[in-house]
Design a protein around this motif. Structure first.
Motif, mmCIF file in Angstrom:
data_model
loop_
_atom_site.group_PDB
_atom_site.id
_atom_site.type_symbol
_atom_site.label_atom_id
_atom_site.label_comp_id
_atom_site.label_asym_id
_atom_site.label_seq_id
_atom_site.Cartn_x
_atom_site.Cartn_y
_atom_site.Cartn_z
ATOM 1 N N ILE A 47 -8.168 -3.094 -22.713
ATOM 2 C CA ILE A 47 -9.260 -2.110 -22.704
ATOM 3 C C ILE A 47 -9.501 -2.212 -20.786
ATOM 4 O O ILE A 47 -9.451 -3.292 -20.770
ATOM 5 N N VAL A 48 -10.668 -1.306 -20.663
ATOM 6 C CA VAL A 48 -11.172 -1.120 -19.585
ATOM 7 C C VAL A 48 -12.696 -1.341 -19.911
ATOM 8 O O VAL A 48 -13.336 -0.809 -20.369
ATOM 9 N N PHE A 49 -13.036 -1.439 -18.664
ATOM 10 C CA PHE A 49 -14.396 -1.947 -18.177
ATOM 11 C C PHE A 49 -14.629 -1.072 -17.251
ATOM 12 O O PHE A 49 -14.206 -1.390 -16.192
ATOM 13 N N VAL A 50 -15.618 -0.652 -17.756
ATOM 14 C CA VAL A 50 -16.271 0.747 -16.302
ATOM 15 C C VAL A 50 -17.488 -0.411 -15.915
ATOM 16 O O VAL A 50 -18.625 0.805 -16.245
ATOM 17 N N GLU A 51 -17.740 -0.672 -14.520
ATOM 18 C CA GLU A 51 -18.652 -0.994 -14.369
ATOM 19 C C GLU A 51 -19.685 -0.078 -14.103
ATOM 20 O O GLU A 51 -19.366 0.829 -13.345
ATOM 21 N N ASN A 52 -21.469 0.486 -14.347
ATOM 22 C CA ASN A 52 -22.671 0.610 -13.248
ATOM 23 C C ASN A 52 -23.669 0.480 -12.924
ATOM 24 O O ASN A 52 -23.572 -1.011 -12.679
ATOM 25 N N LEU A 107 -11.130 1.376 -25.364
ATOM 26 C CA LEU A 107 -9.790 1.119 -25.729
ATOM 27 C C LEU A 107 -8.726 1.809 -24.027
ATOM 28 O O LEU A 107 -9.417 3.075 -24.014
ATOM 29 N N TYR A 108 -7.954 1.565 -23.764
ATOM 30 C CA TYR A 108 -6.787 2.540 -22.902
ATOM 31 C C TYR A 108 -6.080 2.884 -24.028
ATOM 32 O O TYR A 108 -5.232 1.237 -24.714
ATOM 33 N N TYR A 109 -5.088 3.396 -23.964
ATOM 34 C CA TYR A 109 -4.040 3.787 -24.771
ATOM 35 C C TYR A 109 -3.145 4.887 -23.642
ATOM 36 O O TYR A 109 -3.756 5.937 -23.165
ATOM 37 N N GLY A 110 -1.906 4.767 -23.650
ATOM 38 C CA GLY A 110 -0.677 5.358 -23.282
ATOM 39 C C GLY A 110 0.238 5.083 -23.077
ATOM 40 O O GLY A 110 0.659 4.409 -24.736
ATOM 41 N N TYR A 111 0.887 6.452 -23.340
ATOM 42 C CA TYR A 111 2.973 5.687 -23.810
ATOM 43 C C TYR A 111 3.816 5.352 -22.227
ATOM 44 O O TYR A 111 3.782 6.498 -21.469
ATOM 45 N N ASP A 112 4.681 4.829 -22.775
ATOM 46 C CA ASP A 112 5.520 4.488 -21.511
ATOM 47 C C ASP A 112 6.932 5.268 -22.144
ATOM 48 O O ASP A 112 7.223 5.261 -23.042
ATOM 49 N N ASP A 113 7.077 6.455 -20.995
ATOM 50 C CA ASP A 113 8.466 7.483 -21.395
ATOM 51 C C ASP A 113 9.686 6.862 -21.701
ATOM 52 O O ASP A 113 10.486 7.118 -22.278
ATOM 53 N N GLN A 114 10.312 6.024 -20.735
ATOM 54 C CA GLN A 114 11.042 4.907 -20.988
ATOM 55 C C GLN A 114 11.162 4.372 -21.433
ATOM 56 O O GLN A 114 12.501 4.010 -21.891
ATOM 57 N N ALA A 115 10.062 3.200 -22.066
ATOM 58 C CA ALA A 115 10.731 2.803 -22.877
ATOM 59 C C ALA A 115 10.003 3.380 -24.158
ATOM 60 O O ALA A 115 10.599 2.550 -25.230
ATOM 61 N N GLU A 116 9.481 4.629 -24.131
ATOM 62 C CA GLU A 116 9.283 4.951 -25.272
ATOM 63 C C GLU A 116 8.219 4.567 -26.321
ATOM 64 O O GLU A 116 8.610 3.755 -27.668
ATOM 65 N N ASP A 125 -3.693 -7.347 -24.076
ATOM 66 C CA ASP A 125 -2.997 -6.537 -24.761
ATOM 67 C C ASP A 125 -3.157 -6.497 -26.696
ATOM 68 O O ASP A 125 -2.941 -7.416 -26.753
ATOM 69 N N PRO A 126 -4.529 -5.886 -26.295
ATOM 70 C CA PRO A 126 -5.159 -5.843 -28.194
ATOM 71 C C PRO A 126 -3.710 -5.055 -29.037
ATOM 72 O O PRO A 126 -4.860 -5.151 -29.901
ATOM 73 N N GLY A 127 -3.658 -4.450 -28.975
ATOM 74 C CA GLY A 127 -2.137 -3.931 -29.816
ATOM 75 C C GLY A 127 -3.852 -2.730 -30.099
ATOM 76 O O GLY A 127 -3.982 -2.610 -29.387
ATOM 77 N N ARG A 128 -3.375 -2.568 -31.291
ATOM 78 C CA ARG A 128 -4.513 -1.513 -31.948
ATOM 79 C C ARG A 128 -6.212 -1.539 -32.553
ATOM 80 O O ARG A 128 -6.102 -1.262 -33.108
ATOM 81 N N LEU A 129 -6.294 -2.695 -31.274
ATOM 82 C CA LEU A 129 -7.705 -3.133 -31.272
ATOM 83 C C LEU A 129 -8.228 -1.188 -31.377
ATOM 84 O O LEU A 129 -8.572 -1.190 -29.526
ATOM 85 N N LEU A 130 -9.194 -0.776 -31.480
ATOM 86 C CA LEU A 130 -9.690 0.841 -31.434
ATOM 87 C C LEU A 130 -11.244 0.793 -31.490
ATOM 88 O O LEU A 130 -11.757 1.535 -30.536
ATOM 89 N N PHE A 131 -11.793 0.397 -32.448
ATOM 90 C CA PHE A 131 -13.399 0.179 -32.114
ATOM 91 C C PHE A 131 -13.807 -0.978 -32.164
ATOM 92 O O PHE A 131 -13.943 -2.068 -32.725
ATOM 93 N N ALA A 161 -18.462 2.589 -11.242
ATOM 94 C CA ALA A 161 -17.161 2.486 -10.139
ATOM 95 C C ALA A 161 -16.009 2.944 -11.090
ATOM 96 O O ALA A 161 -15.891 3.302 -12.134
ATOM 97 N N SER A 162 -14.637 2.621 -10.001
ATOM 98 C CA SER A 162 -13.680 1.971 -11.172
ATOM 99 C C SER A 162 -12.887 1.601 -12.062
ATOM 100 O O SER A 162 -13.633 0.513 -12.042
ATOM 101 N N ALA A 163 -12.128 2.510 -13.345
ATOM 102 C CA ALA A 163 -12.170 2.212 -14.144
ATOM 103 C C ALA A 163 -11.126 0.126 -14.210
ATOM 104 O O ALA A 163 -10.723 0.009 -13.398
ATOM 105 N N GLN A 164 -11.370 -0.785 -14.399
ATOM 106 C CA GLN A 164 -10.889 -2.265 -14.609
ATOM 107 C C GLN A 164 -10.304 -2.385 -16.208
ATOM 108 O O GLN A 164 -10.831 -2.087 -16.693
ATOM 109 N N ARG A 165 -8.663 -2.358 -15.574
ATOM 110 C CA ARG A 165 -8.183 -3.616 -17.057
ATOM 111 C C ARG A 165 -8.788 -4.625 -17.172
ATOM 112 O O ARG A 165 -8.763 -5.831 -16.019
ATOM 113 N N GLN A 166 -8.807 -5.440 -18.013
ATOM 114 C CA GLN A 166 -8.719 -7.229 -17.779
ATOM 115 C C GLN A 166 -9.160 -7.923 -17.508
ATOM 116 O O GLN A 166 -9.710 -9.026 -17.149
#
Length: 488
Positions: free
Chosen positions: A262-267, A247-256, A289-295, A277-282
């Motif tokens: 989802i992040v993929f980290v390739e071995n 899961l990726y979770y962040g908080y946008d302070d401006q938009a509140e 934007d998976p919403g509250r897809l946590l587990f 390697a560096s984490a990739q989004r999408q």
């Protein structure tokens, strides 16, 4: 009525005769010595009889009666999918009991005895002053008839760091360093900043685990600054090593507003020397934007040879705890995944009334497919969580007999101490062959490459592996063969 009863009796007699003989031939090693034509003839006859017997008995009872001989028919393991369905939910199966606690659970054969145990991080309340603990539920049954003992907290010695900055969540057990035993990976949720992964190397062995001190973000692991890391491991790109998805979770302070992804980290290292390697989004069309897809749980749920995604989340409605399963089918292949749009509660999976829906996938009944268990169904009256199990009823009884006869991959004996002979005919002589061995939890246990010319017949030795069912996968170019074997 008389004719029907007579027919049923004749089928049952034929079934009993054939299954007994086949089991004896397998046990004594005679079946492996039969000609290919005789083997195929027996398989075809037994598959036809199996289809007829389904009128009178359940598939589960028939597979149990077949024992190891079921592997020769590909019941629940053949790559050609004909039926897919999960059974109705069962409550608190296998000796599991409700509990007044919040847990993060995972499956693994942590003690190396050939069956799946349950490891949990336990929170007794949301009070931040409470210390978290590990609970271990040993499977004291077998690989096909599980029975879980009461939870204990003193079997595994794991040093959970005491901190006000983050809480550990979502345990994951995987052989990240390729030394043959399961290491422990913990995600974290941060109150103050970027979260991380805690890595505990298993310094014991597959039967006697012993976990060292935690290491933060080993092997270059990174998660694009996520405030929550909920790691899952899978060989998502089919290159023979374990990648990490979270899961990726962040908080946008401006938009509140909360931000999910989802992040993929390739071995980019190897199965024994990981480097991330560096984490990739999408990546691979995973939802932006998976919403509250946590587990997230990854596995070949539909048995088509690639890894799919089954996910759960926490509840979103204060007036209803109903939480659905969310399925993302891999419509690509094992090396080039591409995830389709979300399907809610496919294949007969049933929404749960849950505080946290953490699906676990594993072969609990030893029939070669991935069943579903989770322990967070919530009872508002008792304020306790109970367990729910749905058996995967995947069967392939409608596979054409000609297709069975044309299948050219043999693994024999199908039941042994871990030593097998593999034969593959009809090879392209200039194309390399890849062999991979997966355990019942879908984890990659062994990998080897062969020159096509020399790969027509070769041996496989997994005698050091724990007892259980393993799936052998051979890939050459665009062709793929799958065979299950049992290591006693």
């Amino acid at each position: 009525m008389y004719q029907t009863n007579n027919l049923r009796k004749r089928y049952r007699q034929q079934w009993a005769f054939l299954t007994r003989r086949l089991q004896r031939w397998i046990k004594q090693g005679d079946f492996a010595q039969f000609s290919r034509e005789k083997q195929v003839y027996l398989q075809v006859q037994l598959r036809r009889l199996y289809r007829q017997m389904l009128r009178y008995q359940t598939a589960k009872r028939l597979r149990k009666a077949l024992g190891a001989a079921a592997l020769l028919l590909g019941l629940g393991t053949a790559p050609s999918l004909q039926a897919q369905n999960f059974a109705a939910p069962q409550t608190n199966p296998f000796g599991l009991a409700a509990a007044d606690e919040i847990r993060f659970d995972t499956f693994a054969d942590i003690d190396g005895d050939g069956n799946l145990d349950i490891l949990s991080i336990v929170y007794n309340s949301y009070d931040e002053e409470d210390e978290q603990s590990f609970a271990f539920r040993e499977n004291v049954g077998t690989a096909d008839e599980p029975s879980f003992a009461a939870p204990t907290e003193d079997v595994l010695t794991v040093n959970l760091p005491v901190t006000e900055d983050f809480n550990p969540v979502n345990p994951e057990l995987a052989d990240l360093d390729g030394d043959g035993d399961l290491d422990l990976i913990l995600g974290t949720y941060s109150y103050t900043g970027e979260s991380l992964v805690l890595y505990y190397e298993n310094t014991g062995d597959a039967e006697n685990p012993s976990f060292g001190e935690p290491v933060n973000n080993p092997f270059g692991l990174n998660f694009a600054g996520s405030l929550a890391v909920v790691p899952s491991t899978a060989d998502l790109d089919g290159d023979g090593d374990l990648d990490v998805i979270s899961l990726y979770y962040g908080y946008d302070d401006q938009a509140e507003e909360d931000e999910f992804g989802i992040v993929f980290v390739e071995n980019t290292g190897t199965s024994t020397e990981p480097a991330f390697a560096s984490a990739q989004r999408q990546a691979f069309n995973l939802p932006a934007d998976p919403g509250r897809l946590l587990f997230m749980e990854f596995g070949d749920i539909d048995n088509d040879g690639d890894i799919d995604l089954l996910a759960g989340s926490n509840y979103e409605d204060d007036y209803s705890y109903e939480t659905p399963f969310r399925f993302f089918e891999n419509t690509g292949d094992a090396e080039n995944p591409n995830f389709a749009a979300e399907a809610e509660n496919p294949f007969g999976l049933v929404s749960s009334s849950s505080l946290l829906l953490l699906p676990m996938l594993g072969d609990l009944d030893g029939d070669g497919d991935l069943d579903m268990l989770h322990g967070s169904n919530y009872d508002e009256k008792t304020e306790s969580s109970f367990w729910t199990y749905q058996e995967n009823l995947l069967i392939t009884v409608n596979v054409d007999d000609q297709q069975l006869a044309a299948n050219t991959f043999r693994a024999f004996p199908s039941v042994s101490d871990g030593r097998y002979q593999l034969q593959l005919t009809g090879l392209a002589t200039s194309v390399p062959l890849q062999l991979r061995v997966f355990n019942a939890a879908g984890q990659l246990m062994h990998e080897a490459q062969y020159d096509a010319v020399s790969a027509a017949a070769f041996g496989l030795d997994i005698s050091t592996f724990p007892a259980g069912t393993y799936q052998l996968e051979l890939v050459q170019g665009t062709q793929r063969w799958v065979r299950p074997v049992v290591k006693q």
